[in-house]
Design a protein around this motif. Structure first.
Motif, PDB file in Angstrom:
ATOM      1  N   LEU A  34     -19.607  12.877  13.784  1.00 45.18           N
ATOM      2  CA  LEU A  34     -19.427  11.458  14.084  1.00 45.18           C
ATOM      3  C   LEU A  34     -18.679  10.747  12.957  1.00 45.18           C
ATOM      4  CD1 LEU A  34     -20.071   9.463  16.333  1.00 45.18           C
ATOM      5  CD2 LEU A  34     -22.043   8.767  15.005  1.00 45.18           C
ATOM      6  N   SER A  35     -18.856  11.190  11.728  1.00 44.58           N
ATOM      7  CA  SER A  35     -18.107  10.602  10.611  1.00 44.58           C
ATOM      8  C   SER A  35     -16.612  10.829  10.781  1.00 44.58           C
ATOM      9  CB  SER A  35     -18.562  11.198   9.289  1.00 44.58           C
ATOM     10  OG  SER A  35     -19.885  10.873   9.029  1.00 44.58           O
ATOM     11  N   LEU A  73     -23.977  14.043  12.143  1.00 43.41           N
ATOM     12  CA  LEU A  73     -23.431  13.043  11.226  1.00 43.41           C
ATOM     13  C   LEU A  73     -22.019  13.412  10.785  1.00 43.41           C
ATOM     14  CD1 LEU A  73     -23.810  10.496   9.439  1.00 43.41           C
ATOM     15  CD2 LEU A  73     -24.511  12.059   7.646  1.00 43.41           C
ATOM     16  N   TYR A 109     -15.459   8.603  13.715  1.00 42.53           N
ATOM     17  CA  TYR A 109     -15.413   7.197  13.306  1.00 42.53           C
ATOM     18  C   TYR A 109     -14.227   6.929  12.387  1.00 42.53           C
ATOM     19  CZ  TYR A 109     -16.871   2.854  11.040  1.00 42.53           C
ATOM     20  OH  TYR A 109     -16.913   1.587  10.532  1.00 42.53           O
ATOM     21  N   SER A 155     -19.142   3.043  15.365  1.00 46.79           N
ATOM     22  CA  SER A 155     -19.665   2.515  14.102  1.00 46.79           C
ATOM     23  C   SER A 155     -21.168   2.307  14.159  1.00 46.79           C
ATOM     24  CB  SER A 155     -18.965   1.211  13.732  1.00 46.79           C
ATOM     25  OG  SER A 155     -19.359   0.161  14.582  1.00 46.79           O
ATOM     26  N   TYR A 189     -26.233   7.657   9.550  1.00 45.33           N
ATOM     27  CA  TYR A 189     -26.143   7.586   8.091  1.00 45.33           C
ATOM     28  C   TYR A 189     -27.489   7.179   7.494  1.00 45.33           C
ATOM     29  CZ  TYR A 189     -24.053   6.624   3.558  1.00 45.33           C
ATOM     30  OH  TYR A 189     -23.741   6.650   2.233  1.00 45.33           O
ATOM     31  N   TYR A 235     -22.629   5.727  13.892  1.00 48.85           N
ATOM     32  CA  TYR A 235     -22.387   6.232  12.538  1.00 48.85           C
ATOM     33  C   TYR A 235     -23.397   5.663  11.549  1.00 48.85           C
ATOM     34  CZ  TYR A 235     -20.236   6.531   7.934  1.00 48.85           C
ATOM     35  OH  TYR A 235     -20.012   6.731   6.603  1.00 48.85           O
TER      36      TYR A 235
END
Length: 104
Positions: A26-27, A23, A30, A69, A76, A72
């Motif tokens: 990838l955050s 996470l 993104y 996205s 999330y 993400y």
């Protein structure tokens, strides 16, 4: 919410970072894609406001940003459900075992 967990308060931050590594990475990806895409779009529209400009590179970046996205938001949601686990907020045997492994 991550800082309120018992695991974090005990000092086993490495366990949380390992568990949420995907996470976090990838955050960052993104965020990078989103800033790059919107900066490029604003730059193209700032130069010529009367025409809609859409280049091939912009379309590729758009597809990458939208794909990131989806991943993400999936991660999330999965992370928020995992953080709702009561085992993270209280002392438990698996946490004591991990703490003993870290101390050795």
């Amino acid at each position: 919410m991550l800082f309120n967990t018992f695991v974090f308060q005990v000092g086993l931050v490495a366990i949380l970072l390992e568990r949420f590594r995907s996470l976090l990475m990838l955050s960052a990806l993104y965020l990078t894609f989103s800033i790059t895409l919107h900066s490029w779009l604003m730059n193209l529209r700032w130069i010529n406001t009367n025409r809609f400009i859409w280049t091939d590179g912009l379309q590729v970046l758009f597809v990458f940003q939208r794909t990131a996205s989806v991943l993400y938001y999936y991660l999330y949601k999965r992370t928020s459900e995992y953080l709702g686990d009561p085992r993270l907020y209280e002392d438990s045997p698996w946490l004591r075992e991990l703490f003993a492994q870290v101390r050795q």
